[in-house]
Design a protein around this motif. Structure first.
Motif, PDB file in Angstrom:
ATOM      1  N   ARG A  97       0.951  -1.288   0.252  1.00 51.74           N
ATOM      2  CA  ARG A  97       0.022   0.128  -0.061  1.00 51.74           C
ATOM      3  C   ARG A  97       0.923   1.228   0.003  1.00 51.74           C
ATOM      4  NH1 ARG A  97      -2.473  -3.324   3.764  1.00 51.74           N
ATOM      5  NH2 ARG A  97      -4.494  -3.956   3.347  1.00 51.74           N
ATOM      6  N   PHE A  98       0.463   2.426  -0.777  1.00 51.24           N
ATOM      7  CA  PHE A  98       1.015   3.562  -0.730  1.00 51.24           C
ATOM      8  C   PHE A  98      -0.129   4.375  -0.038  1.00 51.24           C
ATOM      9  CE2 PHE A  98       2.074   7.655  -2.599  1.00 51.24           C
ATOM     10  CZ  PHE A  98       3.570   7.927  -2.098  1.00 51.24           C
ATOM     11  N   ALA A  99       0.030   5.069   0.938  1.00 56.46           N
ATOM     12  CA  ALA A  99      -0.949   6.223   1.516  1.00 56.46           C
ATOM     13  C   ALA A  99      -0.281   7.465   1.408  1.00 56.46           C
ATOM     14  CB  ALA A  99      -1.219   5.814   2.835  1.00 56.46           C
ATOM     15  N   VAL A 100      -0.777   8.544   1.179  1.00 49.37           N
ATOM     16  CA  VAL A 100      -0.518   9.851   0.836  1.00 49.37           C
ATOM     17  C   VAL A 100      -1.644  10.922   1.267  1.00 49.37           C
ATOM     18  CG1 VAL A 100      -1.521  10.077  -1.542  1.00 49.37           C
ATOM     19  CG2 VAL A 100       0.419  11.617  -0.727  1.00 49.37           C
ATOM     20  N   ALA A 101      -1.064  11.995   2.006  1.00 50.38           N
ATOM     21  CA  ALA A 101      -1.971  13.098   2.674  1.00 50.38           C
ATOM     22  C   ALA A 101      -2.638  13.704   1.878  1.00 50.38           C
ATOM     23  CB  ALA A 101      -0.944  13.731   3.872  1.00 50.38           C
ATOM     24  N   SER A 102      -3.918  13.701   1.802  1.00 52.63           N
ATOM     25  CA  SER A 102      -4.639  14.834   0.769  1.00 52.63           C
ATOM     26  C   SER A 102      -5.312  15.946   2.070  1.00 52.63           C
ATOM     27  CB  SER A 102      -5.629  14.084   0.183  1.00 52.63           C
ATOM     28  OG  SER A 102      -6.453  15.321  -0.696  1.00 52.63           O
ATOM     29  N   SER A 103      -6.377  16.555   1.620  1.00 55.05           N
ATOM     30  CA  SER A 103      -6.890  17.352   2.566  1.00 55.05           C
ATOM     31  C   SER A 103      -8.352  17.436   2.474  1.00 55.05           C
ATOM     32  CB  SER A 103      -6.578  18.947   2.006  1.00 55.05           C
ATOM     33  OG  SER A 103      -7.044  19.771   2.913  1.00 55.05           O
ATOM     34  N   LEU A 104      -9.355  17.803   3.440  1.00 55.13           N
ATOM     35  CA  LEU A 104     -10.483  17.858   3.309  1.00 55.13           C
ATOM     36  C   LEU A 104     -11.090  18.915   2.516  1.00 55.13           C
ATOM     37  CD1 LEU A 104     -12.965  16.371   4.713  1.00 55.13           C
ATOM     38  CD2 LEU A 104     -13.066  18.032   6.441  1.00 55.13           C
ATOM     39  N   GLY A 105     -10.093  20.021   2.369  1.00 51.99           N
ATOM     40  CA  GLY A 105     -10.436  21.164   1.302  1.00 51.99           C
ATOM     41  C   GLY A 105     -10.731  20.811  -0.099  1.00 51.99           C
ATOM     42  N   VAL A 106     -10.201  19.596  -0.480  1.00 46.67           N
ATOM     43  CA  VAL A 106     -10.907  19.361  -1.872  1.00 46.67           C
ATOM     44  C   VAL A 106     -12.154  19.222  -1.992  1.00 46.67           C
ATOM     45  CG1 VAL A 106      -8.761  18.057  -1.955  1.00 46.67           C
ATOM     46  CG2 VAL A 106     -10.737  16.792  -1.384  1.00 46.67           C
ATOM     47  N   TYR A 107     -13.144  19.191  -0.967  1.00 51.23           N
ATOM     48  CA  TYR A 107     -14.601  19.542  -0.997  1.00 51.23           C
ATOM     49  C   TYR A 107     -14.938  20.893  -1.239  1.00 51.23           C
ATOM     50  CZ  TYR A 107     -14.555  14.484   0.232  1.00 51.23           C
ATOM     51  OH  TYR A 107     -14.425  13.020   0.254  1.00 51.23           O
ATOM     52  N   ILE A 108     -14.307  22.018  -1.060  1.00 46.44           N
ATOM     53  CA  ILE A 108     -14.841  23.463  -1.117  1.00 46.44           C
ATOM     54  C   ILE A 108     -15.296  23.439  -2.348  1.00 46.44           C
ATOM     55  CG2 ILE A 108     -13.799  25.696  -1.194  1.00 46.44           C
ATOM     56  CD1 ILE A 108     -11.579  24.946   0.791  1.00 46.44           C
ATOM     57  N   GLY A 109     -16.610  24.088  -2.264  1.00 46.05           N
ATOM     58  CA  GLY A 109     -17.374  24.337  -3.267  1.00 46.05           C
ATOM     59  C   GLY A 109     -18.633  23.264  -3.394  1.00 46.05           C
ATOM     60  N   ARG A 110     -18.688  22.398  -2.671  1.00 50.81           N
ATOM     61  CA  ARG A 110     -20.069  21.545  -2.511  1.00 50.81           C
ATOM     62  C   ARG A 110     -20.779  22.090  -1.377  1.00 50.81           C
ATOM     63  NH1 ARG A 110     -20.476  17.524  -6.061  1.00 50.81           N
ATOM     64  NH2 ARG A 110     -22.241  17.229  -5.034  1.00 50.81           N
ATOM     65  N   PRO A 111     -22.014  22.278  -1.649  1.00 48.56           N
ATOM     66  CA  PRO A 111     -22.974  22.759  -0.507  1.00 48.56           C
ATOM     67  C   PRO A 111     -23.400  21.660   0.199  1.00 48.56           C
ATOM     68  CG  PRO A 111     -24.273  22.447  -2.797  1.00 48.56           C
ATOM     69  CD  PRO A 111     -22.825  22.233  -3.053  1.00 48.56           C
ATOM     70  N   GLU A 112     -23.245  20.578   0.045  1.00 43.21           N
ATOM     71  CA  GLU A 112     -23.952  19.609   0.906  1.00 43.21           C
ATOM     72  C   GLU A 112     -23.073  19.558   2.193  1.00 43.21           C
ATOM     73  OE1 GLU A 112     -24.321  18.164  -3.324  1.00 43.21           O
ATOM     74  OE2 GLU A 112     -22.727  18.951  -2.071  1.00 43.21           O
ATOM     75  N   THR A 113     -23.738  19.271   3.229  1.00 41.28           N
ATOM     76  CA  THR A 113     -22.894  19.039   4.614  1.00 41.28           C
ATOM     77  C   THR A 113     -23.658  17.851   5.315  1.00 41.28           C
ATOM     78  OG1 THR A 113     -24.773  20.710   5.832  1.00 41.28           O
ATOM     79  CG2 THR A 113     -22.598  21.377   5.058  1.00 41.28           C
ATOM     80  N   PRO A 114     -22.969  16.836   5.864  1.00 42.02           N
ATOM     81  CA  PRO A 114     -21.651  16.915   6.062  1.00 42.02           C
ATOM     82  C   PRO A 114     -20.998  16.352   4.528  1.00 42.02           C
ATOM     83  CG  PRO A 114     -22.481  14.965   7.141  1.00 42.02           C
ATOM     84  CD  PRO A 114     -23.662  15.882   6.662  1.00 42.02           C
ATOM     85  N   TRP A 115     -19.789  16.680   4.461  1.00 44.35           N
ATOM     86  CA  TRP A 115     -18.985  16.192   3.083  1.00 44.35           C
ATOM     87  C   TRP A 115     -18.646  14.628   3.271  1.00 44.35           C
ATOM     88  CZ3 TRP A 115     -15.080  20.815   3.283  1.00 44.35           C
ATOM     89  CH2 TRP A 115     -15.771  21.989   2.640  1.00 44.35           C
ATOM     90  N   HIS A 116     -18.629  13.849   2.216  1.00 42.75           N
ATOM     91  CA  HIS A 116     -18.515  12.394   2.305  1.00 42.75           C
ATOM     92  C   HIS A 116     -17.613  12.173   0.965  1.00 42.75           C
ATOM     93  CE1 HIS A 116     -21.979  11.852  -0.539  1.00 42.75           C
ATOM     94  NE2 HIS A 116     -22.594  12.939   0.646  1.00 42.75           N
ATOM     95  N   GLU A 117     -17.124  10.824   1.193  1.00 38.97           N
ATOM     96  CA  GLU A 117     -16.258  10.336  -0.218  1.00 38.97           C
ATOM     97  C   GLU A 117     -17.205  10.266  -1.409  1.00 38.97           C
ATOM     98  OE1 GLU A 117     -13.918   7.252   1.261  1.00 38.97           O
ATOM     99  OE2 GLU A 117     -12.888   8.507   2.815  1.00 38.97           O
ATOM    100  N   ASP A 118     -18.449   9.923  -1.436  1.00 45.62           N
ATOM    101  CA  ASP A 118     -19.089   9.819  -2.696  1.00 45.62           C
ATOM    102  C   ASP A 118     -19.179  11.005  -3.287  1.00 45.62           C
ATOM    103  OD1 ASP A 118     -19.311   7.298  -1.760  1.00 45.62           O
ATOM    104  OD2 ASP A 118     -21.236   7.268  -0.893  1.00 45.62           O
ATOM    105  N   LEU A 119     -19.178  12.138  -2.969  1.00 46.52           N
ATOM    106  CA  LEU A 119     -19.308  13.446  -3.470  1.00 46.52           C
ATOM    107  C   LEU A 119     -18.007  13.591  -4.691  1.00 46.52           C
ATOM    108  CD1 LEU A 119     -20.068  16.076  -0.740  1.00 46.52           C
ATOM    109  CD2 LEU A 119     -21.865  14.958  -2.269  1.00 46.52           C
TER     110      LEU A 119
END
Length: 301
Positions: A97-119
């Motif tokens: 496995r290769f795990a890399v750090a991303s950010s929750l900020g990639v969902y910026i622009g989505r009006p739904e709350t809460p954000w989830h991985e299916d968006l």
């Protein structure tokens, strides 16, 4: 800080952990004598691949990153080079496995709350260079490991809490407030983000002229729905244009020799025999007409 807590979690699961450091060689007290520390500059590809000669590495968790300075290109070059070297090492060592750090900020622009991985990730203006880079990390990682047996793992990290968090970090406003209160100082308000300043700008005066592709800043698919207001203060409203009259309908021509009209039969002929007498002029006439002959002779005498 994230790397230190990740190493402790892996140690608690029974794994052997090799930690790489660049500038700081000291480790937290809860990792002392439990991990192997290797000095490494992730931008050096040869030094990165040399780790595989000294250790049997089966998985990689890539959390290394730098802080953006005045030059955004230099920041992107440094972090992208480190990511590509880590991906090259994962392919060379054939890790699981290769795990890399991303950010929750990639969902910026989505009006739904809460954000989830299916968006689906939106295309929008990002407020920080780190979030922009983390959003680019995901496709770079997944595409680099497509034809290998290495499983990519994207870690969309939301926020950081714990004793090792940077108390003056611009991304977390609560720790600076608490630290300032403990020092007896007045907490400073967080710096206003660029996106918030854009929302507070005064709106431009809208022109009452018809929409123009060169003057209207809105997208072309919205310009066609714009209409000038029905009433403008200080301007006279022109009367509506009269509707054109429909053309006269042509009168049907009568044929020169019309066919003879068919006279329908008299409806009286279709009446029941017992009801025909009701169509007469008077009831007495009908009664006299239907009396038998013997009664007539008696009346005459």
């Amino acid at each position: 800080m994230i790397g230190a807590h990740t190493a402790r979690a892996l140690l608690d699961l029974g794994h052997e952990v090799v930690v790489t450091t660049h500038r700081r060689t000291a480790v937290p007290s809860f990792l002392a004598d439990r991990v192997t520390v290797e000095p490494l500059d992730v931008t050096n590809r040869d030094a990165f691949l040399a780790l595989g000669d000294r250790h049997a590495i089966t998985d990689i968790v890539h959390l290394a990153g730098s802080i953006p300075q005045n030059d955004p290109v230099a920041y992107f070059r440094t972090d992208t080079t480190g990511l590509l070297n880590a991906l090259d090492a994962a392919r060379t060592w054939n890790v699981r496995r290769f795990a890399v750090a991303s950010s929750l900020g990639v969902y910026i622009g989505r009006p739904e709350t809460p954000w989830h991985e299916d968006l689906d990730l939106p295309t929008t203006d990002l407020p920080h260079l780190i979030i922009a880079y983390k959003k680019a990390v995901e496709p770079l990682t997944t595409h680099s490991l497509q034809d290998t047996k290495v499983q990519p793992v994207i870690l969309r990290i939301g926020t950081i809490w714990g004793p090792l968090v940077d108390p003056e970090s611009p991304f977390f406003h609560i720790p600076p407030y608490i630290n300032a209160a403990l020092r007896g100082e007045t907490p400073q308000p967080p710096p206003r983000q660029r996106r918030r300043r854009r929302l507070l700008r005064p709106r431009r005066r809208q022109s009452h002229s018809p929409p123009d592709n060169h003057q209207n800043p809105q997208p072309h698919h919205l310009q066609r729905f714009q209409r000038p207001p029905l009433h403008q203060p200080g301007l006279r409203r022109s009367p509506p244009a009269p509707h054109p009259e429909p053309p006269p309908r042509p009168r049907p021509r009568r044929p020169a020799n019309p066919p003879p009209r068919h006279n329908p039969p008299n409806p009286r002929h279709r009446l029941h025999p017992h009801l025909r007498h009701r169509q007469g002029s008077s009831r007495l006439h009908n009664l006299a007409h239907h009396q038998p002959p013997l009664a007539r002779a008696t009346d005459a005498t």
